[in-house]
Design a protein around this motif. Structure first.
Motif, PDB file in Angstrom:
ATOM      1  N   UNK A  57       0.823  -1.206   0.000  1.00 19.07           N
ATOM      2  CA  UNK A  57       0.000   0.000   0.000  1.00 19.07           C
ATOM      3  C   UNK A  57       0.859   1.259   0.000  1.00 19.07           C
ATOM      4  N   UNK A  58       1.956   1.228   0.752  1.00 20.97           N
ATOM      5  CA  UNK A  58       2.827   2.396   0.802  1.00 20.97           C
ATOM      6  C   UNK A  58       3.388   2.720  -0.574  1.00 20.97           C
ATOM      7  N   UNK A  59       3.801   1.693  -1.317  1.00 19.22           N
ATOM      8  CA  UNK A  59       4.312   1.923  -2.668  1.00 19.22           C
ATOM      9  C   UNK A  59       3.243   2.557  -3.540  1.00 19.22           C
ATOM     10  N   UNK A  60       2.013   2.076  -3.447  1.00 19.68           N
ATOM     11  CA  UNK A  60       0.917   2.635  -4.244  1.00 19.68           C
ATOM     12  C   UNK A  60       0.625   4.074  -3.846  1.00 19.68           C
ATOM     13  N   UNK A  61       0.538   4.339  -2.538  1.00 16.69           N
ATOM     14  CA  UNK A  61       0.241   5.685  -2.068  1.00 16.69           C
ATOM     15  C   UNK A  61       1.319   6.676  -2.506  1.00 16.69           C
ATOM     16  N   UNK A  62       2.574   6.273  -2.349  1.00 17.57           N
ATOM     17  CA  UNK A  62       3.678   7.152  -2.706  1.00 17.57           C
ATOM     18  C   UNK A  62       3.696   7.414  -4.204  1.00 17.57           C
ATOM     19  N   UNK A  63       3.441   6.380  -5.005  1.00 17.61           N
ATOM     20  CA  UNK A  63       3.419   6.549  -6.458  1.00 17.61           C
ATOM     21  C   UNK A  63       2.313   7.513  -6.874  1.00 17.61           C
ATOM     22  N   UNK A 106       8.594  10.847   0.664  1.00 13.46           N
ATOM     23  CA  UNK A 106       7.439  10.217   1.311  1.00 13.46           C
ATOM     24  C   UNK A 106       7.822   8.907   1.990  1.00 13.46           C
ATOM     25  N   UNK A 107       8.671   8.130   1.350  1.00 15.37           N
ATOM     26  CA  UNK A 107       9.126   6.882   1.974  1.00 15.37           C
ATOM     27  C   UNK A 107       9.868   7.162   3.276  1.00 15.37           C
ATOM     28  N   UNK A 108      10.729   8.162   3.254  1.00 12.36           N
ATOM     29  CA  UNK A 108      11.470   8.527   4.458  1.00 12.36           C
ATOM     30  C   UNK A 108      10.526   9.023   5.549  1.00 12.36           C
ATOM     31  N   UNK A 109       9.532   9.844   5.151  1.00 13.58           N
ATOM     32  CA  UNK A 109       8.574  10.359   6.125  1.00 13.58           C
ATOM     33  C   UNK A 109       7.743   9.232   6.733  1.00 13.58           C
ATOM     34  N   UNK A 110       7.342   8.275   5.897  1.00 17.26           N
ATOM     35  CA  UNK A 110       6.558   7.152   6.402  1.00 17.26           C
ATOM     36  C   UNK A 110       7.369   6.304   7.374  1.00 17.26           C
ATOM     37  N   UNK A 162       4.233  19.630   3.117  1.00 10.78           N
ATOM     38  CA  UNK A 162       4.738  18.591   2.217  1.00 10.78           C
ATOM     39  C   UNK A 162       4.117  17.238   2.524  1.00 10.78           C
ATOM     40  N   UNK A 163       3.788  16.998   3.815  1.00  8.82           N
ATOM     41  CA  UNK A 163       3.264  15.698   4.215  1.00  8.82           C
ATOM     42  C   UNK A 163       1.749  15.683   4.308  1.00  8.82           C
ATOM     43  N   UNK A 164       1.125  16.782   3.924  1.00 11.08           N
ATOM     44  CA  UNK A 164      -0.331  16.847   4.096  1.00 11.08           C
ATOM     45  C   UNK A 164      -1.045  15.758   3.306  1.00 11.08           C
ATOM     46  N   UNK A 165      -0.556  15.499   2.073  1.00 10.53           N
ATOM     47  CA  UNK A 165      -1.216  14.485   1.256  1.00 10.53           C
ATOM     48  C   UNK A 165      -1.093  13.098   1.850  1.00 10.53           C
ATOM     49  N   UNK A 166       0.048  12.812   2.482  1.00 10.40           N
ATOM     50  CA  UNK A 166       0.262  11.488   3.062  1.00 10.40           C
ATOM     51  C   UNK A 166      -0.321  11.384   4.456  1.00 10.40           C
ATOM     52  N   UNK A 172      -3.509   7.010   8.127  1.00 10.22           N
ATOM     53  CA  UNK A 172      -4.331   6.256   9.077  1.00 10.22           C
ATOM     54  C   UNK A 172      -4.385   4.782   8.689  1.00 10.22           C
ATOM     55  N   UNK A 173      -4.504   4.490   7.396  1.00 12.21           N
ATOM     56  CA  UNK A 173      -4.540   3.097   6.933  1.00 12.21           C
ATOM     57  C   UNK A 173      -3.232   2.386   7.239  1.00 12.21           C
ATOM     58  N   UNK A 174      -2.111   3.061   6.961  1.00 13.72           N
ATOM     59  CA  UNK A 174      -0.805   2.461   7.225  1.00 13.72           C
ATOM     60  C   UNK A 174      -0.594   2.245   8.725  1.00 13.72           C
ATOM     61  N   UNK A 175      -1.025   3.230   9.529  1.00 16.04           N
ATOM     62  CA  UNK A 175      -0.879   3.104  10.983  1.00 16.04           C
ATOM     63  C   UNK A 175      -1.734   1.966  11.519  1.00 16.04           C
ATOM     64  N   UNK A 176      -2.937   1.822  10.980  1.00 17.80           N
ATOM     65  CA  UNK A 176      -3.811   0.732  11.409  1.00 17.80           C
ATOM     66  C   UNK A 176      -3.184  -0.620  11.109  1.00 17.80           C
ATOM     67  N   UNK A 177      -2.540  -0.743   9.959  1.00 20.04           N
ATOM     68  CA  UNK A 177      -1.855  -1.994   9.621  1.00 20.04           C
ATOM     69  C   UNK A 177      -0.660  -2.226  10.533  1.00 20.04           C
ATOM     70  N   UNK A 178       0.069  -1.154  10.860  1.00 22.03           N
ATOM     71  CA  UNK A 178       1.208  -1.276  11.777  1.00 22.03           C
ATOM     72  C   UNK A 178       0.764  -1.793  13.138  1.00 22.03           C
ATOM     73  N   UNK A 179      -0.270  -1.166  13.689  1.00 22.58           N
ATOM     74  CA  UNK A 179      -0.750  -1.545  15.020  1.00 22.58           C
ATOM     75  C   UNK A 179      -1.344  -2.953  14.994  1.00 22.58           C
ATOM     76  N   UNK A 180      -2.033  -3.301  13.905  1.00 22.48           N
ATOM     77  CA  UNK A 180      -2.599  -4.649  13.792  1.00 22.48           C
ATOM     78  C   UNK A 180      -1.499  -5.701  13.749  1.00 22.48           C
TER      79      UNK A 180
END
Length: 281
Positions: A57-63, A106-110, A162-166, A172-180
């Motif tokens: 998902x991160x690759x898709x979001x960043x792209x 974006x990858x670094x920020x994530x 710069x990070x507003x879009x991400x 939230x989706x990425x964080x939910x996957x991290x916590x899960x």
């Protein structure tokens, strides 16, 4: 590169030997309920799957984000000279370079945000472990404090242009996957402990486990292997568990997760190869 990889393996082996020695010096009787051990293995595998899906998902979001921003900064002109193909040859390298730079940011920020989530939980868990020493094992207050800190992190990201879009629903989706994935790791260790005849509440283990996950990400040890076992022994000993079953539980969780991660990586590589071959037919 080979030397670096060899050093990581050496550190893992060294820490694993230390963890094994500590466990052997603190023997304890263990049973084995294979049904719970099997469920624990599946929980570790599901955690590995969630991490792989998060990367996808991160690759898709960043792209998507880098394409939108680069297209906005370098729009295609309406009037062309020499045809669109010639113009495309001039603009595409610029847009590609800009999109690549934005994507790397974006990858670094994530990655930074993922570490900040674990760092905030680890900081809160230190105070929780101090309270555990005085018999206060209820983690509800400390989990609530961590959730508040997590909310402040989201607000901080939202205020960065710069990070507003991400920093919207994507984060939230990425964080939910991290916590899960984190929760599945805790459940896996808990079930392995239970299969060996020992008990600890998963809620008590949730926050302290962030220390293991955080150090595994920032240390040079191979996937945290070996280091995780030492930390797991220490953290579980705080709750009164013997070192030997604590070592076994964390070790089997570690091996299960690494094995499933390897299988997922190989399966994905084979799928990509089949897709490439199908496109040539």
């Amino acid at each position: 590169m080979i030397g670096n990889f060899g050093m990581r393996l050496f550190l893992s082996a060294f820490f694993l030997v230390v963890a094994t020695v500590l466990a052997v010096l603190s023997p304890a009787s263990v049973g084995f309920l294979w049904q719970f051990a099997l469920i624990a293995f599946l929980a570790a595998g599901f955690s590995a799957f969630l991490k792989s899906y998060r990367s996808y998902l991160l690759v898709r979001f960043v792209a998507q984000e880098s394409l939108e921003i680069s297209s906005h900064l370098l729009p295609s002109p309406v009037l062309t000279v020499g045809g669109p193909n010639i113009l495309q040859m001039v603009i595409s390298p610029m847009r590609y370079a800009l999109g690549k730079a934005i994507g790397a940011g974006y990858f670094l920020a994530s990655k930074l945000f993922e570490i900040l989530i674990l760092l905030s939980a680890a900081a809160v868990s230190i105070f929780y472990l101090i309270f555990v020493q005085f018999g206060r094992t209820n983690p509800s207050l400390f989990i609530g404090i961590w959730i508040v800190l997590l909310g402040f992190l989201f607000l901080f990201m939202e205020r960065l242009p710069f990070l507003h879009g991400l920093a919207s629903w994507r984060t939230f989706s990425l964080t939910l996957l991290d916590v899960s994935s984190w929760l599945m790791d805790v459940i896996s260790v808990w079930l392995f402990l239970f299969s060996f005849g020992y008990w600890i509440s998963p809620a008590n283990l949730f926050l302290p486990f962030s220390i293991i996950l955080l150090l595994a990400k920032i240390s040079p040890v191979f996937y945290g292997f070996g280091q995780n076992e030492i930390l797991g022994e220490v953290l579980l000993a705080v709750f009164g568990l013997p070192l030997f079953p604590a070592f076994l539980a964390v070790f089997f969780w570690d091996v299960s997760k690494i094995a499933v991660s390897f299988l997922l990586t190989e399966s994905w590589r084979k799928l990509e190869e089949r897709r490439a071959l199908a496109s040539l037919v």
